[in-house]
Scaffold this motif. Structure first.
Motif, PDB file in Angstrom:
ATOM      1  N   MET A 221       0.782  -1.396  -0.101  1.00 43.39           N
ATOM      2  CA  MET A 221       0.166   0.323  -0.413  1.00 43.39           C
ATOM      3  C   MET A 221       0.573   1.410  -0.256  1.00 43.39           C
ATOM      4  SD  MET A 221      -3.330   1.098  -0.024  1.00 43.39           S
ATOM      5  CE  MET A 221      -4.137   0.189   0.222  1.00 43.39           C
ATOM      6  N   LYS A 222       1.494   1.424   0.693  1.00 40.80           N
ATOM      7  CA  LYS A 222       2.456   2.367   1.248  1.00 40.80           C
ATOM      8  C   LYS A 222       3.323   3.199  -0.466  1.00 40.80           C
ATOM      9  CE  LYS A 222       4.585   2.071   5.418  1.00 40.80           C
ATOM     10  NZ  LYS A 222       4.762   2.223   6.513  1.00 40.80           N
ATOM     11  N   GLU A 223       4.033   2.178  -1.016  1.00 38.63           N
ATOM     12  CA  GLU A 223       3.611   2.196  -2.871  1.00 38.63           C
ATOM     13  C   GLU A 223       3.262   2.485  -3.490  1.00 38.63           C
ATOM     14  OE1 GLU A 223       6.447  -1.870  -3.950  1.00 38.63           O
ATOM     15  OE2 GLU A 223       7.316  -2.377  -1.910  1.00 38.63           O
ATOM     16  N   LEU A 224       1.519   1.853  -3.917  1.00 43.21           N
ATOM     17  CA  LEU A 224       0.886   2.039  -4.309  1.00 43.21           C
ATOM     18  C   LEU A 224       0.489   3.339  -4.295  1.00 43.21           C
ATOM     19  CD1 LEU A 224      -1.151  -0.642  -4.042  1.00 43.21           C
ATOM     20  CD2 LEU A 224      -0.378  -0.435  -5.763  1.00 43.21           C
ATOM     21  N   LEU A 225       0.149   4.266  -3.221  1.00 49.24           N
ATOM     22  CA  LEU A 225       0.798   5.260  -1.982  1.00 49.24           C
ATOM     23  C   LEU A 225       1.409   6.296  -2.860  1.00 49.24           C
ATOM     24  CD1 LEU A 225      -1.189   5.022   0.910  1.00 49.24           C
ATOM     25  CD2 LEU A 225      -2.019   6.618  -0.419  1.00 49.24           C
ATOM     26  N   TYR A 226       2.648   6.181  -2.674  1.00 42.94           N
ATOM     27  CA  TYR A 226       3.842   7.074  -3.790  1.00 42.94           C
ATOM     28  C   TYR A 226       3.459   6.724  -5.380  1.00 42.94           C
ATOM     29  CZ  TYR A 226       8.379   8.600  -5.013  1.00 42.94           C
ATOM     30  OH  TYR A 226       9.330   9.052  -5.225  1.00 42.94           O
ATOM     31  N   ALA A 227       3.380   5.896  -5.794  1.00 42.45           N
ATOM     32  CA  ALA A 227       3.034   5.822  -7.262  1.00 42.45           C
ATOM     33  C   ALA A 227       1.756   6.536  -7.314  1.00 42.45           C
ATOM     34  CB  ALA A 227       3.320   4.258  -7.781  1.00 42.45           C
ATOM     35  N   ASN A 228       0.731   6.301  -6.591  1.00 40.40           N
ATOM     36  CA  ASN A 228       0.566   7.475  -7.612  1.00 40.40           C
ATOM     37  C   ASN A 228       0.675   8.790  -7.363  1.00 40.40           C
ATOM     38  OD1 ASN A 228      -2.794   7.462  -7.856  1.00 40.40           O
ATOM     39  ND2 ASN A 228      -2.845   8.890  -6.090  1.00 40.40           N
ATOM     40  N   LEU A 229       0.661   9.240  -6.470  1.00 42.12           N
ATOM     41  CA  LEU A 229       1.087  10.979  -5.882  1.00 42.12           C
ATOM     42  C   LEU A 229       2.286  10.934  -7.300  1.00 42.12           C
ATOM     43  CD1 LEU A 229       0.825  13.830  -4.437  1.00 42.12           C
ATOM     44  CD2 LEU A 229       2.279  12.768  -3.311  1.00 42.12           C
ATOM     45  N   HIS A 230       3.599  10.183  -6.534  1.00 39.73           N
ATOM     46  CA  HIS A 230       4.894  10.595  -7.933  1.00 39.73           C
ATOM     47  C   HIS A 230       4.949  10.686  -9.296  1.00 39.73           C
ATOM     48  CE1 HIS A 230       5.814  12.785  -3.696  1.00 39.73           C
ATOM     49  NE2 HIS A 230       5.608  11.924  -2.612  1.00 39.73           N
ATOM     50  N   GLU A 231       4.858   8.936  -9.321  1.00 44.77           N
ATOM     51  CA  GLU A 231       5.240   8.196 -10.756  1.00 44.77           C
ATOM     52  C   GLU A 231       4.196   8.469 -10.895  1.00 44.77           C
ATOM     53  OE1 GLU A 231       5.975   4.206  -9.903  1.00 44.77           O
ATOM     54  OE2 GLU A 231       7.477   4.834  -8.477  1.00 44.77           O
ATOM     55  N   VAL A 232       2.445   9.168 -11.032  1.00 42.87           N
ATOM     56  CA  VAL A 232       1.663   9.204 -11.948  1.00 42.87           C
ATOM     57  C   VAL A 232       0.572  10.936 -11.932  1.00 42.87           C
ATOM     58  CG1 VAL A 232      -0.660   8.562 -12.712  1.00 42.87           C
ATOM     59  CG2 VAL A 232       0.733   6.774 -12.465  1.00 42.87           C
ATOM     60  N   PHE A 233       0.673  11.477 -11.063  1.00 48.08           N
ATOM     61  CA  PHE A 233      -0.243  12.655 -10.545  1.00 48.08           C
ATOM     62  C   PHE A 233       0.735  13.806 -10.861  1.00 48.08           C
ATOM     63  CE2 PHE A 233      -3.652  10.037 -10.352  1.00 48.08           C
ATOM     64  CZ  PHE A 233      -4.512  11.017 -11.140  1.00 48.08           C
ATOM     65  N   SER A 234       1.829  13.398 -10.768  1.00 46.90           N
ATOM     66  CA  SER A 234       2.924  14.367 -10.442  1.00 46.90           C
ATOM     67  C   SER A 234       4.120  14.271 -11.779  1.00 46.90           C
ATOM     68  CB  SER A 234       3.859  13.959  -8.852  1.00 46.90           C
ATOM     69  OG  SER A 234       3.742  14.421  -8.115  1.00 46.90           O
ATOM     70  N   GLU A 235       4.025  13.356 -12.680  1.00 43.37           N
ATOM     71  CA  GLU A 235       4.981  12.572 -13.964  1.00 43.37           C
ATOM     72  C   GLU A 235       4.508  13.127 -15.403  1.00 43.37           C
ATOM     73  OE1 GLU A 235       7.800  11.552 -16.044  1.00 43.37           O
ATOM     74  OE2 GLU A 235       7.298  10.387 -14.071  1.00 43.37           O
ATOM     75  N   ARG A 236       5.387  14.116 -15.793  1.00 47.26           N
ATOM     76  CA  ARG A 236       5.657  15.111 -17.029  1.00 47.26           C
ATOM     77  C   ARG A 236       5.174  13.987 -18.058  1.00 47.26           C
ATOM     78  NH1 ARG A 236       3.509  20.455 -16.159  1.00 47.26           N
ATOM     79  NH2 ARG A 236       3.541  20.693 -13.746  1.00 47.26           N
ATOM     80  N   ASP A 237       6.161  13.453 -18.337  1.00 47.54           N
ATOM     81  CA  ASP A 237       6.729  12.843 -18.872  1.00 47.54           C
ATOM     82  C   ASP A 237       5.813  11.671 -19.406  1.00 47.54           C
ATOM     83  OD1 ASP A 237       7.759   9.896 -20.546  1.00 47.54           O
ATOM     84  OD2 ASP A 237       9.396  11.304 -20.705  1.00 47.54           O
ATOM     85  N   PRO A 238       4.658  11.185 -20.377  1.00 50.67           N
ATOM     86  CA  PRO A 238       3.799  10.718 -20.839  1.00 50.67           C
ATOM     87  C   PRO A 238       4.453   9.313 -20.977  1.00 50.67           C
ATOM     88  CG  PRO A 238       4.378  11.987 -22.908  1.00 50.67           C
ATOM     89  CD  PRO A 238       4.775  12.503 -21.592  1.00 50.67           C
ATOM     90  N   HIS A 239       5.035   8.706 -21.339  1.00 47.33           N
ATOM     91  CA  HIS A 239       5.764   7.856 -21.376  1.00 47.33           C
ATOM     92  C   HIS A 239       6.061   6.790 -19.694  1.00 47.33           C
ATOM     93  CE1 HIS A 239       5.603   7.788 -25.671  1.00 47.33           C
ATOM     94  NE2 HIS A 239       6.620   9.508 -25.124  1.00 47.33           N
ATOM     95  N   GLU A 240       6.723   7.227 -18.937  1.00 47.16           N
ATOM     96  CA  GLU A 240       7.226   7.847 -17.995  1.00 47.16           C
ATOM     97  C   GLU A 240       5.556   7.035 -17.012  1.00 47.16           C
ATOM     98  OE1 GLU A 240       9.947   6.786 -16.012  1.00 47.16           O
ATOM     99  OE2 GLU A 240      10.487   6.726 -18.446  1.00 47.16           O
ATOM    100  N   ARG A 241       4.821   8.392 -17.081  1.00 47.26           N
ATOM    101  CA  ARG A 241       3.156   8.189 -17.135  1.00 47.26           C
ATOM    102  C   ARG A 241       2.943   6.648 -17.160  1.00 47.26           C
ATOM    103  NH1 ARG A 241       1.479  13.369 -17.933  1.00 47.26           N
ATOM    104  NH2 ARG A 241       1.126  12.463 -19.205  1.00 47.26           N
ATOM    105  N   ARG A 242       2.758   6.064 -18.283  1.00 49.27           N
ATOM    106  CA  ARG A 242       1.939   5.533 -18.924  1.00 49.27           C
ATOM    107  C   ARG A 242       2.111   4.435 -18.187  1.00 49.27           C
ATOM    108  NH1 ARG A 242      -3.449   4.792 -20.176  1.00 49.27           N
ATOM    109  NH2 ARG A 242      -3.514   2.303 -21.032  1.00 49.27           N
ATOM    110  N   ALA A 243       3.849   3.752 -18.189  1.00 52.22           N
ATOM    111  CA  ALA A 243       4.507   2.646 -17.690  1.00 52.22           C
ATOM    112  C   ALA A 243       4.146   1.953 -15.851  1.00 52.22           C
ATOM    113  CB  ALA A 243       5.885   2.969 -17.667  1.00 52.22           C
ATOM    114  N   ALA A 244       4.157   3.518 -14.973  1.00 51.85           N
ATOM    115  CA  ALA A 244       3.645   4.522 -13.900  1.00 51.85           C
ATOM    116  C   ALA A 244       1.710   3.597 -13.646  1.00 51.85           C
ATOM    117  CB  ALA A 244       3.829   4.690 -13.209  1.00 51.85           C
ATOM    118  N   ILE A 245       0.885   3.870 -14.931  1.00 48.40           N
ATOM    119  CA  ILE A 245      -0.557   3.622 -15.188  1.00 48.40           C
ATOM    120  C   ILE A 245      -0.042   1.896 -14.983  1.00 48.40           C
ATOM    121  CG2 ILE A 245      -1.886   4.084 -16.188  1.00 48.40           C
ATOM    122  CD1 ILE A 245      -1.561   6.644 -16.160  1.00 48.40           C
ATOM    123  N   GLU A 246       0.274   1.545 -15.574  1.00 45.04           N
ATOM    124  CA  GLU A 246      -0.032   0.802 -16.174  1.00 45.04           C
ATOM    125  C   GLU A 246       0.305  -1.179 -15.162  1.00 45.04           C
ATOM    126  OE1 GLU A 246       1.641  -0.645 -19.573  1.00 45.04           O
ATOM    127  OE2 GLU A 246       0.164   0.735 -20.946  1.00 45.04           O
TER     128      GLU A 246
END
Length: 121
Positions: free
Chosen positions: A4-29
């Motif tokens: 859960m801690k990793e998912l919370l981190y990924a949601n905020l930092h790797e998805v909603f903070s990520e300006r690179d669309p390819h990096e964000r898409r990989a995190a979403i998947e």
């Protein structure tokens, strides 16, 4: 990804903070269920692509100096977690909120975003 801690981190930092669309898409998947539901005060959308579009719109509509920062501890339950955040210039939030995640089979199935009232932000 199932912690859960990793998912919370990924949601905020790797998805909603990520300006690179390819990096964000990989995190979403790797973070969200295919049928993830995203709910905020503006709308409710379903699916990874819709969540990606929502994150992109948030970033596109904000000034370039705005960043998402954690604004308190992570709260963790067996299938639910939440993380308060602030959005604005570093250390000077324009908006505060909290993301509440529901997890199914190790991936986020629901993201519910609540915003602080203007008086509290």
């Amino acid at each position: 990804m199932s912690d859960m801690k990793e998912l919370l981190y990924a949601n905020l930092h790797e998805v909603f903070s990520e300006r690179d669309p390819h990096e964000r898409r990989a995190a979403i998947e790797r973070t969200y269920a295919d049928d993830v539901k995203f709910i905020d005060p503006e709308e409710e959308v379903v699916g990874q692509q819709a969540l990606n579009d929502r994150a992109q719109k948030l970033l596109d509509d904000a000034p370039g100096a705005f960043v998402l920062e954690e604004d308190g501890p992570r709260y963790v339950g067996t299938d639910t977690g939440c993380l308060p955040w602030r959005f604005g210039p570093p250390g000077s939030p324009a908006v505060r909120g909290i993301d509440i995640l529901t997890v199914r089979d190790g991936r986020v199935s629901v993201v519910r975003t609540l915003l602080a009232s203007e008086a509290d932000a």
